[in-house]
Write a protein that holds these residues in place. Structure first.
Motif, PDB file in Angstrom:
ATOM      1  N   PHE A 308       0.827  -1.210   0.000  1.00  0.00           N
ATOM      2  CA  PHE A 308       0.000   0.000   0.000  1.00  0.00           C
ATOM      3  C   PHE A 308       0.863   1.263   0.000  1.00  0.00           C
ATOM      4  CE2 PHE A 308      -3.704  -2.354   2.274  1.00  0.00           C
ATOM      5  CZ  PHE A 308      -4.122  -2.844   1.057  1.00  0.00           C
ATOM      6  N   GLN A 309       1.941   1.244   0.768  1.00  0.00           N
ATOM      7  CA  GLN A 309       2.818   2.414   0.832  1.00  0.00           C
ATOM      8  C   GLN A 309       3.527   2.657  -0.500  1.00  0.00           C
ATOM      9  OE1 GLN A 309       5.257   1.596   4.337  1.00  0.00           O
ATOM     10  NE2 GLN A 309       4.106   3.146   5.495  1.00  0.00           N
ATOM     11  N   ASN A 310       3.967   1.580  -1.156  1.00  0.00           N
ATOM     12  CA  ASN A 310       4.630   1.722  -2.458  1.00  0.00           C
ATOM     13  C   ASN A 310       3.664   2.271  -3.500  1.00  0.00           C
ATOM     14  OD1 ASN A 310       7.063   0.742  -1.480  1.00  0.00           O
ATOM     15  ND2 ASN A 310       6.594  -1.387  -2.007  1.00  0.00           N
ATOM     16  N   ILE A 314      -1.217   5.220   1.359  1.00  0.00           N
ATOM     17  CA  ILE A 314      -1.245   5.588   2.777  1.00  0.00           C
ATOM     18  C   ILE A 314      -0.506   6.909   2.933  1.00  0.00           C
ATOM     19  CG2 ILE A 314      -0.620   4.926   5.130  1.00  0.00           C
ATOM     20  CD1 ILE A 314      -0.667   2.023   4.278  1.00  0.00           C
ATOM     21  N   ASN A 315      -1.182   7.915   3.490  1.00  0.00           N
ATOM     22  CA  ASN A 315      -0.511   9.209   3.667  1.00  0.00           C
ATOM     23  C   ASN A 315       0.063   9.330   5.084  1.00  0.00           C
ATOM     24  OD1 ASN A 315      -2.656   9.819   5.378  1.00  0.00           O
ATOM     25  ND2 ASN A 315      -3.710  11.113   3.868  1.00  0.00           N
ATOM     26  N   GLU A 316       0.586  10.494   5.395  1.00  0.00           N
ATOM     27  CA  GLU A 316       1.248  10.699   6.688  1.00  0.00           C
ATOM     28  C   GLU A 316       0.280  10.620   7.861  1.00  0.00           C
ATOM     29  OE1 GLU A 316       3.268  14.405   6.381  1.00  0.00           O
ATOM     30  OE2 GLU A 316       4.808  13.640   5.004  1.00  0.00           O
ATOM     31  N   GLN A 317      -1.008  10.829   7.609  1.00  0.00           N
ATOM     32  CA  GLN A 317      -2.017  10.746   8.677  1.00  0.00           C
ATOM     33  C   GLN A 317      -2.601   9.347   8.799  1.00  0.00           C
ATOM     34  OE1 GLN A 317      -2.254  13.354   6.233  1.00  0.00           O
ATOM     35  NE2 GLN A 317      -0.960  14.529   7.645  1.00  0.00           N
ATOM     36  N   ASN A 318      -1.962   8.351   8.150  1.00  0.00           N
ATOM     37  CA  ASN A 318      -2.454   6.971   8.135  1.00  0.00           C
ATOM     38  C   ASN A 318      -3.885   6.884   7.589  1.00  0.00           C
ATOM     39  OD1 ASN A 318      -0.165   5.643   8.913  1.00  0.00           O
ATOM     40  ND2 ASN A 318      -0.719   5.529  11.079  1.00  0.00           N
ATOM     41  N   GLN A 319      -4.142   7.657   6.559  1.00  0.00           N
ATOM     42  CA  GLN A 319      -5.411   7.563   5.843  1.00  0.00           C
ATOM     43  C   GLN A 319      -5.195   6.755   4.570  1.00  0.00           C
ATOM     44  OE1 GLN A 319      -6.615  11.631   5.247  1.00  0.00           O
ATOM     45  NE2 GLN A 319      -7.671  11.735   7.211  1.00  0.00           N
ATOM     46  N   PHE A 320      -6.167   5.902   4.250  1.00  0.00           N
ATOM     47  CA  PHE A 320      -6.100   5.067   3.050  1.00  0.00           C
ATOM     48  C   PHE A 320      -6.715   5.846   1.896  1.00  0.00           C
ATOM     49  CE2 PHE A 320      -7.457   1.394   0.379  1.00  0.00           C
ATOM     50  CZ  PHE A 320      -6.202   0.825   0.208  1.00  0.00           C
ATOM     51  N   PRO A 324     -12.010   7.050  -1.916  1.00  0.00           N
ATOM     52  CA  PRO A 324     -12.230   8.493  -2.065  1.00  0.00           C
ATOM     53  C   PRO A 324     -12.965   9.135  -0.904  1.00  0.00           C
ATOM     54  CG  PRO A 324     -13.751   7.262  -3.465  1.00  0.00           C
ATOM     55  CD  PRO A 324     -12.801   6.266  -2.887  1.00  0.00           C
ATOM     56  N   PHE A 325     -13.629   8.324  -0.065  1.00  0.00           N
ATOM     57  CA  PHE A 325     -14.417   8.904   1.023  1.00  0.00           C
ATOM     58  C   PHE A 325     -13.533   9.101   2.250  1.00  0.00           C
ATOM     59  CE2 PHE A 325     -17.346   6.243  -1.506  1.00  0.00           C
ATOM     60  CZ  PHE A 325     -18.111   7.262  -2.039  1.00  0.00           C
ATOM     61  N   GLN A 326     -13.244  10.326   2.544  1.00  0.00           N
ATOM     62  CA  GLN A 326     -12.357  10.665   3.645  1.00  0.00           C
ATOM     63  C   GLN A 326     -13.171  11.391   4.725  1.00  0.00           C
ATOM     64  OE1 GLN A 326      -9.200   9.669   3.631  1.00  0.00           O
ATOM     65  NE2 GLN A 326      -9.250   8.884   1.533  1.00  0.00           N
ATOM     66  N   PRO A 327     -12.661  11.476   5.974  1.00  0.00           N
ATOM     67  CA  PRO A 327     -11.409  10.868   6.408  1.00  0.00           C
ATOM     68  C   PRO A 327     -11.610   9.429   6.881  1.00  0.00           C
ATOM     69  CG  PRO A 327     -12.316  12.207   8.152  1.00  0.00           C
ATOM     70  CD  PRO A 327     -13.273  12.337   6.998  1.00  0.00           C
ATOM     71  N   ASN A 328     -10.539   8.659   6.838  1.00  0.00           N
ATOM     72  CA  ASN A 328     -10.561   7.307   7.384  1.00  0.00           C
ATOM     73  C   ASN A 328      -9.237   7.032   8.083  1.00  0.00           C
ATOM     74  OD1 ASN A 328      -8.595   6.494   5.483  1.00  0.00           O
ATOM     75  ND2 ASN A 328     -10.156   5.935   3.987  1.00  0.00           N
ATOM     76  N   LEU A 329      -9.130   5.859   8.644  1.00  0.00           N
ATOM     77  CA  LEU A 329      -7.917   5.491   9.367  1.00  0.00           C
ATOM     78  C   LEU A 329      -7.578   4.051   9.041  1.00  0.00           C
ATOM     79  CD1 LEU A 329      -5.791   6.376  11.508  1.00  0.00           C
ATOM     80  CD2 LEU A 329      -7.292   5.343  13.231  1.00  0.00           C
ATOM     81  N   ILE A 330      -6.327   3.800   8.633  1.00  0.00           N
ATOM     82  CA  ILE A 330      -5.866   2.443   8.356  1.00  0.00           C
ATOM     83  C   ILE A 330      -4.890   2.030   9.455  1.00  0.00           C
ATOM     84  CG2 ILE A 330      -4.058   3.292   6.789  1.00  0.00           C
ATOM     85  CD1 ILE A 330      -4.374   0.647   5.233  1.00  0.00           C
ATOM     86  N   SER A 338      -7.052  -3.045   9.086  1.00  0.00           N
ATOM     87  CA  SER A 338      -8.389  -2.469   9.214  1.00  0.00           C
ATOM     88  C   SER A 338      -8.421  -1.067   8.599  1.00  0.00           C
ATOM     89  CB  SER A 338      -8.781  -2.391  10.691  1.00  0.00           C
ATOM     90  OG  SER A 338      -9.994  -1.684  10.854  1.00  0.00           O
ATOM     91  N   ILE A 339      -9.470  -0.800   7.836  1.00  0.00           N
ATOM     92  CA  ILE A 339      -9.698   0.532   7.267  1.00  0.00           C
ATOM     93  C   ILE A 339     -11.087   0.974   7.713  1.00  0.00           C
ATOM     94  CG2 ILE A 339      -9.799   1.933   5.172  1.00  0.00           C
ATOM     95  CD1 ILE A 339      -8.249  -0.408   3.788  1.00  0.00           C
ATOM     96  N   LYS A 340     -11.138   2.037   8.519  1.00  0.00           N
ATOM     97  CA  LYS A 340     -12.420   2.489   9.074  1.00  0.00           C
ATOM     98  C   LYS A 340     -12.595   3.979   8.816  1.00  0.00           C
ATOM     99  CE  LYS A 340     -13.800   1.034  13.075  1.00  0.00           C
ATOM    100  NZ  LYS A 340     -13.900   0.714  14.505  1.00  0.00           N
TER     101      LYS A 340
END
Length: 411
Positions: A308-310, A314-320, A324-330, A338-340
């Protein structure tokens, strides 16, 4: 005696006429290109027979006001030659939403009148569009597509032989109203399309699995989406959307559920008071926002996380960010990722140990889309659910519509 011969001859001619009009079919497929990877065939005569049968069973349809229909030129009077099997194809390495079809033009004058009647705009160089369909005229043929990006990439028709058989509808269609086929160099997988009173069903040949009990249980849930897929099905679904997931992903299974709610969205704007001092203005509006939870079981969560990182998902805030639906947390925990969505109280349902995707109609799903036409909204509102199920070699897709006065073919 002569009267008997005449009556017999008339009966034979009438029967032959009925056969050729309603049952005899030209099964040659002339316009399936060599670079097609999916093919949808529609048996026009079988659809016509089903339509006539449905009309006869619903006499109230005979007396409906056809005033609006008279203003519109029908396909049968469009100047196009409608084949016995309409051939709709998808090209390799293109979006899943991009489909094309080739027709012969019998009458250029009628076809021009049809395009004008259906509000197609002349874009020059033989191209027309009406914001939904795109058309390119090439001599006595026209290409119709949901996009105009690949008109020039449509390959030559497949050779006259196809795996030692003449390329015709029998290679793809069995008993259904049509078929959808996945074409590859190794093999072709055919799925029949059946149109029922309130349902479109797509399934592979000799399908014996009954998913009705699973669907009944899913209908009792409140979520608008629920899914459970093993590794093979994750790759199959990704391939349909033109995404190649290699073994670096290491996903063994996926579980997901989602709900849609209206939430308050804060809008901050700035203005000036009477003394030209900048002031902050806060207002609120209701927006539709999905609440979801996706759980991936992996054989190596670190390997999947690195994948996923490559991909920069995954951004610096650990969002996937691939969703397209933000915000979330991976997050990862052991062999689980888990992606919520944030502010999410959803809990994943118990494991059913089955492979399925279930999408239940929810008015909030399309109420916020300003670009939808009235006909699009009417269609979406008529849906009840969409179901995909897979067990061993059996695959089944059901598109269920709400009950109506008339069957689907008459709506």
């Amino acid at each position: 005696m002569k009267k008997k011969y005449i009556a017999f001859a008339i009966t034979i001619l009438f029967s032959a006429g009925i056969y050729f009009l309603f049952f005899h079919k030209d099964k040659d497929l002339k316009y399936v290109p060599e670079n097609a990877d999916m093919l949808i065939l529609i048996d026009v005569k079988k659809a016509t027979n089903q339509y006539i049968s449905s009309v006869l069973k619903h006499p109230s349809k005979w007396f409906e006001d056809k005033a609006n229909d008279k203003k519109s030129i029908s396909i049968s009077d469009s100047g196009l030659k409608i084949p016995d099997f309409v051939q709709i194809f998808h090209l390799k390495n293109t979006k899943i939403s991009e489909w094309y079809c080739v027709f012969e033009i019998n009458d250029q004058t009628k076809f021009s009148a049809f395009l004008k009647n259906r509000k197609f705009i002349n874009a020059g160089n033989g191209k027309f569009n009406n914001n939904q369909l795109f058309i390119k005229i090439e001599g006595e043929k026209c290409i119709i597509g949901t996009s105009d990006l690949h008109f020039n990439n449509i390959g030559k028709p497949l050779a006259q032989t196809f795996r030692n058989k003449v390329l015709n509808a029998d290679s793809f269609v069995s008993d259904g109203l049509g078929s959808i086929s996945f074409i590859s160099e190794l093999r072709t997988q055919n799925f029949s399309i059946d149109l029922k009173d309130d349902e479109i069903e797509i399934k592979n040949e000799q399908n014996t699995t009954d998913f009705s009990s699973l669907i009944s249980d899913l209908l009792k849930k409140t979520e608008f989406l629920e899914a459970e897929l093993n590794e093979d099905n994750v790759k199959k679904i990704a391939a349909v959307f033109n995404k190649n997931l290699n073994d670096s992903l290491s996903v063994n299974s996926l579980k997901m559920n989602a709900e849609i709610t209206k939430v308050n969205d804060t809008i901050i704007s700035y203005g000036y008071d009477d003394n030209f001092n900048e002031i902050e203005k806060i207002s609120y509006q209701k927006i539709v926002q999905p609440s979801y939870h996706i759980l991936l079981q992996t054989s190596d969560s670190e390997k999947t996380w690195n994948y996923f990182q490559n991909k920069k998902w995954i951004n610096e805030q650990n969002q996937f960010t691939a969703i397209p639906f933000q915000p979330n947390l991976i997050s990862k925990n052991g062999k689980e990722i888990s992606i919520k969505s944030k502010m999410n109280n959803l809990k994943l349902n118990e494991n059913r140990n089955q492979n399925y995707i279930f999408i239940k109609n929810n008015p909030l799903l399309y109420s916020s889309f300003k670009t939808l036409s009235d006909s699009d909204k009417k269609f979406l509102n008529s849906l009840e659910y969409i179901f995909y199920g897979n067990k061993n070699l059996d695959c089944n897709v059901k598109i269920k519509f709400k009950k109506d006065q008339y069957p689907l073919i008459l709506r």
